[in-house]
Design a protein around this motif. Sequence first.
Motif, mmCIF file in Angstrom:
data_model
loop_
_atom_site.group_PDB
_atom_site.id
_atom_site.type_symbol
_atom_site.label_atom_id
_atom_site.label_comp_id
_atom_site.label_asym_id
_atom_site.label_seq_id
_atom_site.Cartn_x
_atom_site.Cartn_y
_atom_site.Cartn_z
ATOM 1 N N ASN A 280 0.835 -1.203 0.000
ATOM 2 C CA ASN A 280 0.000 0.000 0.000
ATOM 3 C C ASN A 280 0.874 1.258 0.000
ATOM 4 N N PHE A 281 1.570 1.466 -1.096
ATOM 5 C CA PHE A 281 2.483 2.605 -1.209
ATOM 6 C C PHE A 281 1.721 3.924 -1.270
ATOM 7 N N LEU A 282 2.401 4.974 -0.871
ATOM 8 C CA LEU A 282 1.895 6.335 -1.001
ATOM 9 C C LEU A 282 2.711 7.022 -2.081
ATOM 10 N N ASN A 283 2.122 7.206 -3.248
ATOM 11 C CA ASN A 283 2.823 7.819 -4.374
ATOM 12 C C ASN A 283 2.759 9.335 -4.245
ATOM 13 N N ALA A 284 3.901 9.947 -3.998
ATOM 14 C CA ALA A 284 3.981 11.387 -3.751
ATOM 15 C C ALA A 284 3.774 12.169 -5.046
ATOM 16 N N VAL A 285 2.858 13.127 -4.990
ATOM 17 C CA VAL A 285 2.549 13.946 -6.154
ATOM 18 C C VAL A 285 2.992 15.386 -5.946
ATOM 19 N N ASN A 286 2.784 15.908 -4.729
ATOM 20 C CA ASN A 286 3.007 17.323 -4.486
ATOM 21 C C ASN A 286 3.536 17.529 -3.071
ATOM 22 N N PHE A 287 4.528 18.399 -2.924
ATOM 23 C CA PHE A 287 5.127 18.711 -1.629
ATOM 24 C C PHE A 287 4.893 20.188 -1.302
ATOM 25 N N SER A 288 4.445 20.463 -0.074
ATOM 26 C CA SER A 288 4.301 21.849 0.388
ATOM 27 C C SER A 288 4.814 21.941 1.813
ATOM 28 N N LYS A 289 5.525 23.021 2.103
ATOM 29 C CA LYS A 289 5.983 23.229 3.481
ATOM 30 C C LYS A 289 5.151 24.331 4.114
ATOM 31 N N ASP A 290 5.120 24.347 5.441
ATOM 32 C CA ASP A 290 4.376 25.407 6.130
ATOM 33 C C ASP A 290 5.224 26.673 6.198
ATOM 34 N N CYS A 291 4.653 27.723 6.766
ATOM 35 C CA CYS A 291 5.306 29.036 6.791
ATOM 36 C C CYS A 291 6.563 29.065 7.660
ATOM 37 N N ASP A 292 6.703 28.106 8.595
ATOM 38 C CA ASP A 292 7.880 28.055 9.464
ATOM 39 C C ASP A 292 8.944 27.086 8.959
ATOM 40 N N ASP B 254 8.945 23.948 9.000
ATOM 41 C CA ASP B 254 9.209 22.803 9.883
ATOM 42 C C ASP B 254 8.079 21.770 9.889
ATOM 43 N N THR B 255 7.165 21.868 8.939
ATOM 44 C CA THR B 255 6.114 20.869 8.759
ATOM 45 C C THR B 255 5.905 20.695 7.267
ATOM 46 N N LEU B 256 5.650 19.457 6.857
ATOM 47 C CA LEU B 256 5.518 19.147 5.442
ATOM 48 C C LEU B 256 4.131 18.573 5.168
ATOM 49 N N LEU B 257 3.547 18.982 4.056
ATOM 50 C CA LEU B 257 2.304 18.410 3.552
ATOM 51 C C LEU B 257 2.634 17.719 2.242
ATOM 52 N N ILE B 258 2.304 16.433 2.160
ATOM 53 C CA ILE B 258 2.535 15.701 0.924
ATOM 54 C C ILE B 258 1.194 15.188 0.420
ATOM 55 N N LYS B 259 0.853 15.573 -0.802
ATOM 56 C CA LYS B 259 -0.349 15.043 -1.447
ATOM 57 C C LYS B 259 0.062 13.779 -2.196
ATOM 58 N N VAL B 260 -0.726 12.732 -1.999
ATOM 59 C CA VAL B 260 -0.354 11.425 -2.521
ATOM 60 C C VAL B 260 -1.511 10.771 -3.271
ATOM 61 N N ILE B 261 -1.156 9.792 -4.079
ATOM 62 C CA ILE B 261 -2.130 8.856 -4.627
ATOM 63 C C ILE B 261 -1.825 7.522 -3.943
ATOM 64 N N PRO B 262 -2.699 7.100 -3.011
ATOM 65 C CA PRO B 262 -2.427 5.872 -2.276
ATOM 66 C C PRO B 262 -2.748 4.625 -3.094
ATOM 67 N N GLU B 263 -1.966 3.596 -2.868
ATOM 68 C CA GLU B 263 -2.240 2.290 -3.471
ATOM 69 C C GLU B 263 -2.865 1.414 -2.391
ATOM 70 N N GLY B 264 -4.143 1.543 -2.181
ATOM 71 C CA GLY B 264 -4.837 0.758 -1.164
ATOM 72 C C GLY B 264 -5.018 1.528 0.125
ATOM 73 N N PRO B 265 -5.520 0.833 1.170
ATOM 74 C CA PRO B 265 -5.763 1.486 2.458
ATOM 75 C C PRO B 265 -4.470 2.055 3.039
ATOM 76 N N VAL B 266 -4.602 3.175 3.746
ATOM 77 C CA VAL B 266 -3.431 3.831 4.313
ATOM 78 C C VAL B 266 -3.150 3.322 5.725
ATOM 79 N N CYS B 267 -4.193 3.146 6.515
ATOM 80 C CA CYS B 267 -4.014 2.743 7.907
ATOM 81 C C CYS B 267 -3.738 1.243 8.028
#
Length: 195
Positions: free
Chosen positions: A63-75, A77-90
Amino acid sequence: MKLDFTKTNGLIPVIIQDFYSLKVLMLGYMNEAAFAKTQAEKKVTFYSRSRNELWTKGETSGNFLNAVNFSKDCDDDTLLIKVIPEGPVCHTGSVSCFNESSAKGFLYELENVIDERISNDSTTSYTNELYKKGINKIAQKVGEEAVELVIEAKDDNIDLFQNEAADLLYHFLILLKVKNVKLETIEGILKERMR
C-alpha cells in the motif's frame, strides 16, 4: 525545498493528504534522509521513531503512497505531501488513520441539499419540481445537459463550458437520487477501476 529539521531534533511532522479528495490520511515523521528518499523515489518514506530507521510506507503491505506534491508550512518545519495511495493507508485497513471511511466534499454537501429539498417537498425548489416529474424527465434533462456540454466543448468559451459542466453534474445528482443511488457508490466504482 528547504526544510528546518533543527527545531525538533532532526524530525519534522508530515501530513499525508489524498491528492484527489484532499482527505487527510495520516501523520508521520521524516528526517532529512527520509525526505531525500521520498523526493527521489516519489514513494513516501518516513522515519520510524520506534525502530529508529527509515521505512517506506507500503514496503510490506504493498500500500504505497505515491507522492505527487510537496508543500511546506510558513515556518519551514512541517511538510504536507499530497499522494495517490495504493490501497488502504491505515494498518487497520481503513482509508485514513483518522477512522474516516470516505472523503466528503462539496458534491456530497450538494447531494444532501438535493435530498433535503426533495424530502421536505419544498414548493419553491426547482430540484423538487424536477424530481416530481419523474425518471423520464430527469433522464431527459441529464441528456440535454450532456449535449449542451459537448457543444460548448467544441467552442472556445470556457465560461459557458464550465457552466454546462456544472449543470450536468447537478442534474446527474438528481438522477442518482431518483434511482436511489448514492454518490459514494459511484465513487467506489471509480476507485475500483483505478486499481
